[in-house]
Design a protein around this motif. Structure first.
Motif, PDB file in Angstrom:
ATOM      1  N   ASP A   1       0.838  -1.199   0.000  1.00 49.63           N
ATOM      2  CA  ASP A   1       0.000   0.000   0.000  1.00 49.63           C
ATOM      3  C   ASP A   1       0.870   1.244   0.000  1.00 49.63           C
ATOM      4  OD1 ASP A   1      -1.846   2.106   0.630  1.00 49.63           O
ATOM      5  OD2 ASP A   1      -3.231   0.572   1.340  1.00 49.63           O
ATOM      6  N   ALA A   2       0.871   1.957  -1.122  1.00 46.35           N
ATOM      7  CA  ALA A   2       1.696   3.149  -1.254  1.00 46.35           C
ATOM      8  C   ALA A   2       1.259   4.257  -0.297  1.00 46.35           C
ATOM      9  CB  ALA A   2       1.660   3.662  -2.692  1.00 46.35           C
ATOM     10  N   ALA A   3      -0.034   4.288   0.061  1.00 49.26           N
ATOM     11  CA  ALA A   3      -0.506   5.306   0.997  1.00 49.26           C
ATOM     12  C   ALA A   3       0.150   5.126   2.360  1.00 49.26           C
ATOM     13  CB  ALA A   3      -2.031   5.224   1.130  1.00 49.26           C
ATOM     14  N   VAL A   4       0.297   3.888   2.795  1.00 55.51           N
ATOM     15  CA  VAL A   4       0.947   3.631   4.084  1.00 55.51           C
ATOM     16  C   VAL A   4       2.426   3.999   4.015  1.00 55.51           C
ATOM     17  CG1 VAL A   4       1.476   1.862   5.806  1.00 55.51           C
ATOM     18  CG2 VAL A   4      -0.721   1.829   4.626  1.00 55.51           C
ATOM     19  N   VAL A   5       3.066   3.773   2.851  1.00 47.19           N
ATOM     20  CA  VAL A   5       4.456   4.200   2.673  1.00 47.19           C
ATOM     21  C   VAL A   5       4.557   5.716   2.857  1.00 47.19           C
ATOM     22  CG1 VAL A   5       6.356   4.392   1.013  1.00 47.19           C
ATOM     23  CG2 VAL A   5       5.041   2.279   1.147  1.00 47.19           C
ATOM     24  N   ALA A   6       3.600   6.451   2.259  1.00 48.12           N
ATOM     25  CA  ALA A   6       3.601   7.912   2.380  1.00 48.12           C
ATOM     26  C   ALA A   6       3.366   8.343   3.821  1.00 48.12           C
ATOM     27  CB  ALA A   6       2.534   8.506   1.466  1.00 48.12           C
ATOM     28  N   ILE A   7       2.435   7.678   4.491  1.00 54.93           N
ATOM     29  CA  ILE A   7       2.145   8.011   5.889  1.00 54.93           C
ATOM     30  C   ILE A   7       3.378   7.793   6.751  1.00 54.93           C
ATOM     31  CG2 ILE A   7       0.781   7.340   7.906  1.00 54.93           C
ATOM     32  CD1 ILE A   7      -1.412   6.464   5.881  1.00 54.93           C
ATOM     33  N   ALA A   8       3.986   6.629   6.623  1.00 57.21           N
ATOM     34  CA  ALA A   8       5.154   6.301   7.439  1.00 57.21           C
ATOM     35  C   ALA A   8       6.307   7.263   7.147  1.00 57.21           C
ATOM     36  CB  ALA A   8       5.581   4.855   7.175  1.00 57.21           C
ATOM     37  N   GLY A   9       6.546   7.549   5.846  1.00 58.01           N
ATOM     38  CA  GLY A   9       7.631   8.458   5.498  1.00 58.01           C
ATOM     39  C   GLY A   9       7.413   9.857   6.039  1.00 58.01           C
ATOM     40  N   ALA A  10       6.170  10.342   5.977  1.00 58.80           N
ATOM     41  CA  ALA A  10       5.870  11.693   6.464  1.00 58.80           C
ATOM     42  C   ALA A  10       5.991  11.801   7.978  1.00 58.80           C
ATOM     43  CB  ALA A  10       4.466  12.098   6.026  1.00 58.80           C
ATOM     44  N   HIS A  11       5.918  10.682   8.674  1.00 61.04           N
ATOM     45  CA  HIS A  11       6.008  10.693  10.134  1.00 61.04           C
ATOM     46  C   HIS A  11       7.356  10.184  10.637  1.00 61.04           C
ATOM     47  CE1 HIS A  11       1.713  11.501  10.046  1.00 61.04           C
ATOM     48  NE2 HIS A  11       1.769  11.753  11.341  1.00 61.04           N
ATOM     49  N   GLY A  12       8.392  10.278   9.800  1.00 65.07           N
ATOM     50  CA  GLY A  12       9.745  10.047  10.293  1.00 65.07           C
ATOM     51  C   GLY A  12      10.229   8.618  10.266  1.00 65.07           C
ATOM     52  N   ALA A  13       9.608   7.750   9.451  1.00 62.99           N
ATOM     53  CA  ALA A  13      10.039   6.350   9.433  1.00 62.99           C
ATOM     54  C   ALA A  13      11.448   6.204   8.871  1.00 62.99           C
ATOM     55  CB  ALA A  13       9.055   5.512   8.622  1.00 62.99           C
ATOM     56  N   VAL A  14      11.790   6.981   7.831  1.00 61.51           N
ATOM     57  CA  VAL A  14      13.131   6.897   7.237  1.00 61.51           C
ATOM     58  C   VAL A  14      14.183   7.296   8.266  1.00 61.51           C
ATOM     59  CG1 VAL A  14      14.663   7.808   5.451  1.00 61.51           C
ATOM     60  CG2 VAL A  14      12.280   7.296   4.903  1.00 61.51           C
ATOM     61  N   GLU A  15      13.950   8.425   8.949  1.00 63.33           N
ATOM     62  CA  GLU A  15      14.907   8.888   9.957  1.00 63.33           C
ATOM     63  C   GLU A  15      15.020   7.891  11.107  1.00 63.33           C
ATOM     64  OE1 GLU A  15      12.378  10.605   8.674  1.00 63.33           O
ATOM     65  OE2 GLU A  15      12.783  12.768   8.597  1.00 63.33           O
ATOM     66  N   ALA A  16      13.876   7.317  11.525  1.00 63.67           N
ATOM     67  CA  ALA A  16      13.899   6.362  12.632  1.00 63.67           C
ATOM     68  C   ALA A  16      14.711   5.122  12.268  1.00 63.67           C
ATOM     69  CB  ALA A  16      12.475   5.974  13.012  1.00 63.67           C
ATOM     70  N   ALA A  17      14.487   4.604  11.050  1.00 66.63           N
ATOM     71  CA  ALA A  17      15.223   3.416  10.618  1.00 66.63           C
ATOM     72  C   ALA A  17      16.715   3.706  10.534  1.00 66.63           C
ATOM     73  CB  ALA A  17      14.692   2.928   9.273  1.00 66.63           C
ATOM     74  N   LEU A  18      17.095   4.856   9.956  1.00 69.16           N
ATOM     75  CA  LEU A  18      18.514   5.202   9.841  1.00 69.16           C
ATOM     76  C   LEU A  18      19.152   5.403  11.208  1.00 69.16           C
ATOM     77  CD1 LEU A  18      18.381   7.645   6.801  1.00 69.16           C
ATOM     78  CD2 LEU A  18      19.654   5.500   6.903  1.00 69.16           C
ATOM     79  N   SER A  19      18.408   5.991  12.140  1.00 65.87           N
ATOM     80  CA  SER A  19      18.933   6.190  13.490  1.00 65.87           C
ATOM     81  C   SER A  19      19.228   4.859  14.174  1.00 65.87           C
ATOM     82  CB  SER A  19      17.928   7.003  14.319  1.00 65.87           C
ATOM     83  OG  SER A  19      18.378   7.134  15.651  1.00 65.87           O
ATOM     84  N   VAL A  20      18.294   3.917  14.051  1.00 68.28           N
ATOM     85  CA  VAL A  20      18.499   2.594  14.650  1.00 68.28           C
ATOM     86  C   VAL A  20      19.695   1.900  14.003  1.00 68.28           C
ATOM     87  CG1 VAL A  20      17.499   0.287  14.895  1.00 68.28           C
ATOM     88  CG2 VAL A  20      16.100   2.309  15.356  1.00 68.28           C
ATOM     89  N   ILE A  21      19.767   1.941  12.660  1.00 71.51           N
ATOM     90  CA  ILE A  21      20.870   1.289  11.940  1.00 71.51           C
ATOM     91  C   ILE A  21      22.206   1.891  12.357  1.00 71.51           C
ATOM     92  CG2 ILE A  21      21.896   0.909   9.662  1.00 71.51           C
ATOM     93  CD1 ILE A  21      18.955   0.992   8.578  1.00 71.51           C
ATOM     94  N   SER A  22      22.266   3.226  12.437  1.00 70.10           N
ATOM     95  CA  SER A  22      23.511   3.897  12.797  1.00 70.10           C
ATOM     96  C   SER A  22      23.984   3.490  14.187  1.00 70.10           C
ATOM     97  CB  SER A  22      23.312   5.414  12.732  1.00 70.10           C
ATOM     98  OG  SER A  22      24.478   6.106  13.118  1.00 70.10           O
ATOM     99  N   LYS A  23      23.069   3.436  15.143  1.00 66.83           N
ATOM    100  CA  LYS A  23      23.461   3.079  16.506  1.00 66.83           C
ATOM    101  C   LYS A  23      23.878   1.619  16.609  1.00 66.83           C
ATOM    102  CE  LYS A  23      20.921   6.757  18.772  1.00 66.83           C
ATOM    103  NZ  LYS A  23      19.893   7.180  19.742  1.00 66.83           N
ATOM    104  N   LEU A  24      23.232   0.763  15.848  1.00 61.61           N
ATOM    105  CA  LEU A  24      23.639  -0.642  15.839  1.00 61.61           C
ATOM    106  C   LEU A  24      25.012  -0.801  15.190  1.00 61.61           C
ATOM    107  CD1 LEU A  24      20.248  -2.332  14.918  1.00 61.61           C
ATOM    108  CD2 LEU A  24      21.502  -2.620  17.060  1.00 61.61           C
ATOM    109  N   ASN A  25      25.287  -0.011  14.140  1.00 58.24           N
ATOM    110  CA  ASN A  25      26.621  -0.053  13.522  1.00 58.24           C
ATOM    111  C   ASN A  25      27.695   0.323  14.532  1.00 58.24           C
ATOM    112  OD1 ASN A  25      25.549  -0.731  11.032  1.00 58.24           O
ATOM    113  ND2 ASN A  25      25.556   1.356  10.247  1.00 58.24           N
ATOM    114  N   SER A  26      27.402   1.347  15.349  1.00 57.37           N
ATOM    115  CA  SER A  26      28.391   1.844  16.304  1.00 57.37           C
ATOM    116  C   SER A  26      28.594   0.905  17.480  1.00 57.37           C
ATOM    117  CB  SER A  26      27.960   3.227  16.830  1.00 57.37           C
ATOM    118  OG  SER A  26      27.791   4.137  15.759  1.00 57.37           O
TER     119      SER A  26
END
Length: 535
Positions: A116-141
């Motif tokens: 569902d592309a609408a859910v992709v838009a909803i999640a992206g607009a509410h910071g899902a990309v930033e949240a995922a990158l933040s988790v990945i970055s901290k796990l890398n460190s």
């Protein structure tokens, strides 16, 4: 809201109408809030509402909806994101115990966004990309290799890969500090965990993110074509040759790096900077060895994978695609025509008819694309028309292509354009090669493409490619020209394209073919209504 058993959608859907539809689903159909929202989205989308309008409506009401009994119910996707963001903003020491819940929340968001592309838009607009990158970055460190960390890393990478299908989410990725370095580090981290449970899954998701990150972003594609990224990717491909799924994922990232129109001209220079001329060496776990991205080693790894997994369609397709992407200079083409990989392609396709399915057509088109690139080298052109070095066989590489294209040439436009393109580059400015192509069945196949009976006009790209092939075949060799002149339908089709094609390139190429075969004079051209040509 019901009209003749169907919900009626007004010209402009209001927030209240959308809320009523969700509430009706929950109360009358006993749906959960999540199910009710997704069902309402599907219904209004089927009635003609645009995806962005629907996403906006859900965003406006994302944290509330009238639940059964008047209770307020939170959107589960945004509730999950809220929890993840709250935890990811803390110091890792405070959320180690909650990694399982974070992974479950990230998986929930991904599952809802899956179809569902609408859910992709909803999640992206509410910071899902930033949240995922933040988790990945901290796990890398953290360099933590426990099962919970591997599960969380895989969940965050899978979600990010799913989100990178919209331009808006790509913009967020570009603006996030060091996002590509974070993804590269995630690949290295997941690669080190490959032998553990979920390690390969995390690596595949990380590679999918790197591939998806280039879809809408010239900036990211150019970045990945730089030395350190290319060296890293090619080395990973070398080590993954024996593992088909990982090789396919790495090779797809490499293909994206060097195949895009916006960086095509830069790719060969990037490959040379990475060591093809300087002979640079880097230290790997297995010792010191030359790493020539795009030169010897990158071709060798594609060839080795194709040979080792010859029966695997995915490996075969992406290996051919990578070889095609690398065949952009004379030196690379010379090496490629000497490789055993071409013999392996013949072994697979040179005997018997191929299945007429989508995958076979895709592989055929890719192999023809590789051959067209090889045709840019004079050495490769000659080798493709000579007998292959195979015991008990006198067939040429070009005859392999004729056999490969034969089953699809009557109905698939990609194969028609690609095959005519191969013939065009091989026959260019050489009567000897034109005669060899005709003797090996290429002329008959090109004429077949041009003269096929169709309900619809010949696609412009196919028509231009076929006219170019006819021109190059007939321009330099008298025998080939005589064969073409003995087929009146060829001249008829060329004249039809000259007079009636909507594409200027097709008209120009048809004119050139007729002129070079002595069938059209300049005086005739001046009487052709509405047509001018420039050379």
């Amino acid at each position: 809201m019901e009209q003749n058993g169907r919900k009626h959608v007004p010209a402009r859907l209001s927030q209240q109408t959308f809320d009523d539809a969700v509430e009706e689903n929950m109360q009358e159909l006993d749906m959960s809030f999540e199910e009710a929202v997704l069902d309402a989205l599907a219904q209004f989308r089927a009635m003609g509402m645009r995806q962005d309008e629907l996403a906006h409506l859900v965003l406006d009401n994302s944290h509330r909806s009238a639940g059964v009994g008047g209770d307020e119910v939170q959107n589960p996707v945004l509730a999950a994101l809220t929890r993840v963001k709250a935890l990811s903003e803390d110091h890792p020491a405070s959320w180690w115990e909650k990694r399982g819940r974070m992974a479950a929340d990230l998986d929930l968001v991904r599952e809802q966004a899956e179809n569902d592309a609408a859910v992709v838009a909803i999640a992206g607009a509410h910071g899902a990309v930033e949240a995922a990158l933040s988790v990945i970055s901290k796990l890398n460190s953290s360099h933590n290799t426990k099962a919970e960390s591997r599960t969380l890393l895989a969940a965050a990478l899978r979600l990010l890969a799913r989100l990178l299908v919209t331009k808006s989410n790509h913009t967020v990725l570009e603006e996030y500090a060091c996002s590509m370095q974070i993804l590269k580090a995630a690949c290295e981290n997941a690669d080190a965990l490959r032998e553990m449970e979920l390690g390969s899954e995390a690596l595949l998701a990380a590679l999918e993110c790197l591939c998806g990150a280039q879809k809408y972003s010239e900036q990211n594609r150019v970045l990945l074509a730089q030395d350190d990224y290319l060296s890293f990717l090619v080395d990973m491909a070398m080590r993954a040759v024996g593992e088909a799924c990982v090789f396919v994922a790495v090779a797809r990232v490499l293909c994206e790096c060097v195949s895009g129109d916006d960086v095509r001209c830069e790719a060969p220079e990037a490959f040379q900077r990475a060591g093809v001329l300087a002979g640079r060496k880097i230290v790997l776990e297995s010792g010191v060895r030359p790493l020539t991205c795009g030169g010897v080693d990158a071709l060798d790894v594609a060839s080795a994978a194709l040979i080792q997994h010859a029966a695997d369609d995915d490996v075969f397709l992406v290996a051919c695609q990578l070889m095609q992407a690398l065949a952009v200079c004379d030196e690379t083409c010379k090496r490629l025509v000497e490789m055993r990989a071409l013999q392996e392609i013949w072994n697979r396709f040179g005997y018997g008819t191929q299945a007429l399915d989508h995958q076979s057509v895709a592989i055929c088109a890719q192999v023809l694309g590789l051959a067209r690139n090889l045709g840019g080298s004079d050495v490769a052109k000659d080798r493709m028309l000579e007998p292959m070095q195979s015991p008990g066989s006198t067939a040429t590489w070009f005859q392999c292509l004729v056999e490969l294209a034969q089953p699809f040439i009557s109905f698939d436009a990609r194969i028609q354009e690609a095959f005519c393109g191969v013939v065009s580059v091989l026959a260019l400015r050489s009567g000897e090669r034109a005669q060899a192509i005709a003797d090996q069945g290429g002329l008959a196949l090109v004429c077949r493409v041009l003269c096929l009976e169709r309900d619809l006009p010949l696609p412009a790209a196919v028509a231009t490619s076929a006219c170019s092939a006819i021109r190059n075949l007939g321009a330099r060799d008298e025998n080939v020209r005589r064969v073409l002149l003995e087929q009146p339908l060829v001249e008829q089709k060329l004249r039809t394209l000259l007079l009636h094609s909507d594409a200027r390139s097709t008209r120009e190429t048809a004119y050139a073919a007729l002129r070079d075969m002595g069938l059209l004079k300049d005086s005739e051209l001046r009487r052709t209504p509405g047509y001018t040509v420039c050379f």
